[in-house]
Each structure stands twice: as C-alpha cells, then as structure tokens.
Design a protein around this motif. Sequence first.
Motif, mmCIF file in Angstrom:
data_model
loop_
_atom_site.group_PDB
_atom_site.id
_atom_site.type_symbol
_atom_site.label_atom_id
_atom_site.label_comp_id
_atom_site.label_asym_id
_atom_site.label_seq_id
_atom_site.Cartn_x
_atom_site.Cartn_y
_atom_site.Cartn_z
ATOM 1 N N ALA A 211 19.707 -12.128 -18.912
ATOM 2 C CA ALA A 211 20.856 -12.073 -18.278
ATOM 3 C C ALA A 211 21.393 -13.722 -18.283
ATOM 4 O O ALA A 211 22.572 -14.080 -18.332
ATOM 5 C CB ALA A 211 20.748 -11.581 -16.958
ATOM 6 N N ASP A 212 20.351 -14.638 -18.017
ATOM 7 C CA ASP A 212 20.470 -15.916 -18.375
ATOM 8 C C ASP A 212 21.127 -16.424 -19.499
ATOM 9 O O ASP A 212 21.929 -17.387 -19.573
ATOM 10 C CB ASP A 212 19.410 -16.763 -17.660
ATOM 11 N N VAL A 213 20.546 -15.761 -20.619
ATOM 12 C CA VAL A 213 20.849 -15.936 -21.935
ATOM 13 C C VAL A 213 22.308 -15.873 -22.219
ATOM 14 O O VAL A 213 23.253 -16.546 -22.761
ATOM 15 C CB VAL A 213 20.111 -15.244 -22.997
ATOM 16 N N TYR A 214 22.804 -14.887 -21.652
ATOM 17 C CA TYR A 214 24.206 -14.160 -21.835
ATOM 18 C C TYR A 214 25.141 -15.455 -20.954
ATOM 19 O O TYR A 214 26.276 -15.920 -21.849
ATOM 20 C CB TYR A 214 24.464 -12.932 -21.113
ATOM 21 N N SER A 215 24.689 -15.824 -19.881
ATOM 22 C CA SER A 215 25.535 -16.845 -19.270
ATOM 23 C C SER A 215 25.590 -18.123 -19.991
ATOM 24 O O SER A 215 26.486 -18.817 -20.124
ATOM 25 C CB SER A 215 24.890 -16.998 -17.958
ATOM 26 N N LEU A 216 24.428 -18.609 -20.385
ATOM 27 C CA LEU A 216 24.318 -19.830 -21.385
ATOM 28 C C LEU A 216 25.238 -19.755 -22.504
ATOM 29 O O LEU A 216 25.923 -20.546 -22.933
ATOM 30 C CB LEU A 216 22.902 -20.104 -22.004
ATOM 31 N N GLY A 217 25.434 -18.244 -23.079
ATOM 32 C CA GLY A 217 26.410 -18.175 -24.255
ATOM 33 C C GLY A 217 27.909 -18.327 -23.806
ATOM 34 O O GLY A 217 28.623 -18.968 -24.538
ATOM 35 N N VAL A 218 28.298 -17.896 -22.587
ATOM 36 C CA VAL A 218 29.500 -18.316 -21.779
ATOM 37 C C VAL A 218 29.908 -19.762 -21.901
ATOM 38 O O VAL A 218 30.833 -20.292 -22.246
ATOM 39 C CB VAL A 218 29.777 -17.469 -20.676
ATOM 40 N N ILE A 219 28.728 -20.336 -21.513
ATOM 41 C CA ILE A 219 29.085 -21.612 -21.323
ATOM 42 C C ILE A 219 28.914 -22.527 -22.753
ATOM 43 O O ILE A 219 29.852 -23.474 -22.832
ATOM 44 C CB ILE A 219 27.692 -22.629 -20.674
ATOM 45 N N ALA A 220 28.154 -21.962 -23.553
ATOM 46 C CA ALA A 220 28.427 -22.500 -25.023
ATOM 47 C C ALA A 220 29.991 -22.085 -25.476
ATOM 48 O O ALA A 220 30.436 -23.175 -26.154
ATOM 49 C CB ALA A 220 27.308 -21.826 -25.874
ATOM 50 N N TYR A 221 30.114 -21.024 -25.354
ATOM 51 C CA TYR A 221 31.662 -20.602 -25.672
ATOM 52 C C TYR A 221 32.822 -21.556 -25.334
ATOM 53 O O TYR A 221 33.682 -22.344 -25.937
ATOM 54 C CB TYR A 221 31.991 -19.308 -25.445
ATOM 55 N N GLN A 222 32.559 -22.015 -23.926
ATOM 56 C CA GLN A 222 33.446 -23.066 -23.262
ATOM 57 C C GLN A 222 33.107 -24.308 -23.787
ATOM 58 O O GLN A 222 34.388 -25.137 -23.853
ATOM 59 C CB GLN A 222 32.997 -22.828 -21.694
ATOM 60 N N MET A 223 32.193 -24.716 -24.146
ATOM 61 C CA MET A 223 31.871 -26.251 -24.580
ATOM 62 C C MET A 223 32.473 -26.100 -26.051
ATOM 63 O O MET A 223 33.193 -27.062 -26.319
ATOM 64 C CB MET A 223 30.411 -26.429 -24.395
ATOM 65 N N ALA A 224 32.355 -25.231 -26.773
ATOM 66 C CA ALA A 224 32.755 -25.354 -28.080
ATOM 67 C C ALA A 224 34.136 -25.150 -28.294
ATOM 68 O O ALA A 224 34.902 -25.698 -29.122
ATOM 69 C CB ALA A 224 32.079 -24.194 -28.874
ATOM 70 N N THR A 225 34.958 -24.269 -27.647
ATOM 71 C CA THR A 225 36.392 -23.994 -27.488
ATOM 72 C C THR A 225 37.212 -24.719 -26.536
ATOM 73 O O THR A 225 38.456 -24.679 -26.782
ATOM 74 C CB THR A 225 36.693 -22.606 -27.755
ATOM 75 N N GLY A 226 36.611 -25.184 -25.456
ATOM 76 C CA GLY A 226 37.384 -25.661 -24.532
ATOM 77 C C GLY A 226 38.088 -24.508 -23.502
ATOM 78 O O GLY A 226 38.673 -25.019 -22.493
ATOM 79 N N ARG A 227 37.506 -23.493 -23.682
ATOM 80 C CA ARG A 227 38.154 -22.243 -22.584
ATOM 81 C C ARG A 227 37.046 -21.235 -22.631
ATOM 82 O O ARG A 227 36.075 -21.118 -23.311
ATOM 83 C CB ARG A 227 39.438 -21.525 -23.219
ATOM 84 N N LEU A 228 37.189 -20.359 -21.708
ATOM 85 C CA LEU A 228 36.345 -19.188 -21.699
ATOM 86 C C LEU A 228 36.584 -17.962 -22.365
ATOM 87 O O LEU A 228 37.673 -18.060 -23.233
ATOM 88 C CB LEU A 228 36.479 -18.663 -20.103
ATOM 89 N N PRO A 229 35.642 -17.274 -22.700
ATOM 90 C CA PRO A 229 35.862 -16.234 -23.821
ATOM 91 C C PRO A 229 37.124 -15.122 -23.372
ATOM 92 O O PRO A 229 37.453 -14.637 -24.191
ATOM 93 C CB PRO A 229 34.513 -15.552 -23.904
ATOM 94 N N PHE A 230 37.030 -14.871 -21.902
ATOM 95 C CA PHE A 230 37.963 -14.024 -21.520
ATOM 96 C C PHE A 230 38.952 -14.546 -20.433
ATOM 97 O O PHE A 230 38.405 -15.370 -19.340
ATOM 98 C CB PHE A 230 37.099 -12.797 -20.727
ATOM 99 N N MET A 231 40.171 -14.578 -20.516
ATOM 100 C CA MET A 231 40.924 -15.230 -19.728
ATOM 101 C C MET A 231 41.768 -14.300 -18.791
ATOM 102 O O MET A 231 42.731 -14.744 -18.085
ATOM 103 C CB MET A 231 42.410 -15.606 -20.766
ATOM 104 N N GLU A 232 41.160 -13.185 -18.527
ATOM 105 C CA GLU A 232 41.858 -12.257 -17.626
ATOM 106 C C GLU A 232 41.942 -12.697 -16.175
ATOM 107 O O GLU A 232 40.789 -13.427 -15.675
ATOM 108 C CB GLU A 232 40.969 -10.844 -17.621
ATOM 109 N N GLU A 233 42.796 -12.463 -15.487
ATOM 110 C CA GLU A 233 42.677 -12.987 -13.808
ATOM 111 C C GLU A 233 42.259 -12.061 -13.055
ATOM 112 O O GLU A 233 42.550 -10.843 -13.240
ATOM 113 C CB GLU A 233 44.159 -13.176 -13.576
#
Length: 617
Positions: A211-233
């Motif tokens: 579960a923490d690996v997944y959260s790190l993946g989200v952070i990695a995505y945000q660092m690499a692209t400048g945004r979150l993987p999902f932009m839903e509100e």
Amino acid sequence: MEDEHNSPDMMTADEEDPLLGTQLGSFRLVRRLGRGGMGTVYLGEHVSIGSRMAVKVLHEHLAAYPELVQRFHAEARAVNLIGHENIVSIFDLNSAPPRPYLIMEYLEGVPLSSMVGTPVKAEVWIPILSQACEALHAAHLRGIVHRDLKPDNIFLVQRAKGAPPFVKVLDFGIAKLIDGAGPQTQAGIIVGTPEYMSPEQSRSLRLDGRADVYSLGVIAYQMATGRLPFMEEGTAAQLVAHQTIPPPPPRSIYAGVSIPVDAVILRSLAKSLTDRYENALALKAALEAALAEELRGPPPEPPPAPPPPVASPVRETPSRRRARPVELPARVVLRPGAQPERLVCSDIARGGLFLRTQGELPPLFSRVQVTLELGRGALTANCEVVRLVTPEQALLWGMAPGFGVQFVDASADFKAAIDQLLKGGTGNTPQVAVAEPSKDVEAEVLLEGFRTNLQKDHYSLLSLPQDANLETIRTRVRVALGELEGLKGRPLSSSQRALLESVLTRVRDAGETLTNVTRRAMYDALLGNFRGVESCLSAGLTVTQLEALRKDFLVRRPNAAGTARVHILTGNAYEKNGQLARAVEAYERGLAVDPLDLALLQRYRALRRALSSRPSP
C-alpha cells in the motif's frame, strides 16, 4: 529556508490557537508548525535549557477515544523501536488526558511538497524517494504500514550549508492508529489522503507494505510530471479513479520522462497487489536502475521551469540506532507468575528488541521480563510490549510472528551488552566490577514486602482489593512511592538497588494504569476482574468509552463473547426458575470471561439488588 514539519497551506493564524504559549511537560509551545488529520505540530522550547523540539499534540476531539490514544502511544514507541535514520525520531511521549502529545526532533528544511507543481529531474527526485524506500522497508519488516504517505510527510533536511538534502519520513505510524475495523468510523476519520491512497486501502481491505509502495508511485508520478495521476475533484471521485481507472502514462503528460522511469512508475501504480513491486526495496532498486539507464541514454527534454535548487542526497553511514539482525536465545516471562518461555530474539536496537514466537502474543502495553542467554551468563531486563505481529500479518509481510518490546528497566550491564551487540560484538564483555556494599537491613524489610508480589498483578503488588476505589488506589500508590523513593539515598547493595528499581517501575506502572479509568478498565477486563470495571463506571467511565474498550478487548479475546454467552443462557434459565442466587453466580462466571459486556453488567447489578432486597428466610 522554511523550518516547518508541514506545508504552509495546512496552517492557520497562530493567534487562533489556544495552546500557543502554554506548557506541555518541560516545553513551552511558541509557534505552530503545521496541522494534520490526527494532530497539530508546534515548535516547543525547553523552559530551562532552551533546546528546541517539535511537539505533536493529538486533536482534542480524538483524545476522547481510548483506542486512538492507546495506539498513538504504541505507534510512537514502535517508531523508536525501528530505529531508522530516515524516520523522524520521537524522544518522549505523554498519553495522559486531556491532550496526549509526542516530543519529536525539530527539523529544519522543507517538505517535498515544496517541489510539486512542475516536473522535477529524475536525478533529483529518485535519490530522495530511494531514502524514503529504505525507511519504509525497515518499518514494513516490523509490521508497520505508514498509510498516509504524501509529499507533506517526506521532509528534506539541510544538515549543513551546501550539503545534499537528507530525507525524514514524518507522521510515521500516526495513520496506523486507525484500523478498518476500529473506532475510526465513530470518530469520523478517513484513513489516509485520497489522492495518494491505494485501491485496497480505500476499500478497507487488509494492507501490507505494498500500500505504501502505491503511495510512493503516486508521489513519483507527481515529481516526474508536475501533476497527480488523477485530476478528478472530490474525495469519492479520487477513490473511484484509484480503484478503477488506469493512470495515463507519465510520458503522455510530460515528454521528458524517460521510458524506463515511466515503466517503473506505472508498475508501482498497478491496481493488483501481485502486479506491483513486492516491497519498498524492490521499488528503490527499480528506480535507481531506471535512473542509471536514463543517464546512459540521450538526456530528456528540459522541464518548463527549473526545479528548486536541491541536490541529490548521498547515502550516509547507517546510524548506530538502526536495528541489527541477530539470533539470540532468550527466556521470557510473558505474564506475572508464568513460567519463562524460550524464544528467539531476531532484532535488537538501542531501545528494544523483537522476539519471535508461534504461541499466544502478550497484550499490548503489558510488561514482560526478558533474559538474554549470553556466553558470559544471563542478563535480564523488564520490558514493555509495543508491537504485535500476528501469524497472518507475518505471512503478508514476509517475516516471523512475534512481538517488539522496549526496555523500561535494564541494568548498566544489560545496556552495555546491547551496545556491544549493536557494534557487532558478542555482548560477553562484562562491566568492571566494583566493591559490593552490604545489604541495608531496613530497606530489606520494606523491599521484601514487594518482592513476593513483584510478578503478580497490580492489585497484589499494591496489596489492594480488586474493587478498590480510585481514591484508595491513589493514596496507596502515593505512600508506596514515597517509601520506595526514600530508599534511594541509602547505601543499598547492588541486588537491593536492582530490586528497588524493578519495584519502582512496577508501582509507577500500576499507579498509571489503575488511576486512569480507561486504562484500568482494559486492564481489569484482561484480568477477568469485572468488579474493577464496576469501580471504573462508578469513577466516571462513560458508556461510549466502555463500548470502545470492549471492541478492542474482543479483538484480543475473540472467543470471550461466545464463552460468556453460555453462562448468560445458564443464568437466564436459573432466573426464570426463581433461583436468583444461582443466576447471579452464572452471570459472574460470564462477566469473568467478558467483563466489559455492559448489558450483562446491568443485568447482574439489577439481579444482585433484587436478591439483596429479598426478606431473609
């Protein structure tokens, strides 16, 4: 450079905070550093010596839930048991009402969230997340899952001018306070942050380190692209997206992401646990390999805006506080009066150790006696249980079942042996012997009164009945501590001094437990002492608190309700036949098994009153 433990957008005006300027323990709260879902962090200054620490205070509305306060206490101790340099250190804690708090190291630097918003070069963010992976892997090995990883909780410390940043993972274990089957629904708390939450966590399924690996993946995505993987509100939309929608490849968002890095991020964000990296170290290795491959190939396109001037961190020499794997035989007394059990100590740290066992685990917060069997002889310390790893958790986390303990009463010789073991030694070099004073006769008389009850329950130790009221307990503890503290200035032998410290520890522990109605109620429940629970109700224990405690009790004793039910049905039958005395006895047997059953307590008390009002034959 900002010196906050949380991002600036989490803060409100200091003047609105009533705790500012007040004193907790030895620290005056001078400034608020940040506020999160579980608590608020303040800058605290020691009133005497002026040293600065961070003080995390549990939110007032959460302090009313005993399970949350107990787990706040346990997780704080577990963090120090991990002993990893990339996890923020906790130096002290106070779990007493009205506001439990932790004393933590004060960090000067910025959170990783200060870097979000534009793409960051891989050679900057990958070394940062690599350090976070090491910290998380150490925690996962000890059965702790963070559950709330996000850029705010990854802090970059500048240890010296011009030095690379050093990572500290914050709020470690705080999110673990809340369990999917625990009291958080009553408290109205959502576990974790939706934008970084794994699919299994949002579905309240059983979690492990992935579960923490997944959260790190989200952070990695945000660092690499400048945004979150999902932009839903909205929370619901974010949770549904993480559960059902494949994230767009990072390269489709920002072309500067290399193919190897893109692949690693997407695998860490796999919906299925089996498709994800099996642990944090595997993710770390994959990120570093992807970075090496990227650096060997053509450089990626430059980001649209330069990242903050943060250099990639370097690996430092492991801290001496880091736990060391060992294989040491140990004898452990799991409960007062029990025979020692032979277990294996598999990890040691300066503050505690981990003991493997296939048998029944001791209760959390309970005191156990651990004797290490070294070549030079046996060394014993009194310890407190701060972490439980069940067989089911051990299977998920790839480790042995058992429990972690923290030292609360260890001799200088025991501590010296631990230091030697941490440095790679055998622990067999004894302390230099000193002249042994003779026994103090007057002290021996007082200590002997406690010696025979030292391994018994708190009531026996204090020579109190199990239904003693709160004032009687307070008076007895105050008198006992006064007498024992008075012995410290006397010329005691080493054996008397060791016994005195053991007795003082036990008496303080007994006092802390029996003078707090919630702690006493749980202690009495585990002891099978329903009369003590009745005393807690008379002293102010609320129905809400009792019901929350019973939920925790039934997790520890899952067969209690079923066993008690047999006695309840027996009592009902006697009651219908007019055999009230026998019905009372049956209900008492039920309460001895499940002392926190409010309905049974009420029925028992009503029947006892009815029986006492009957005219004598």
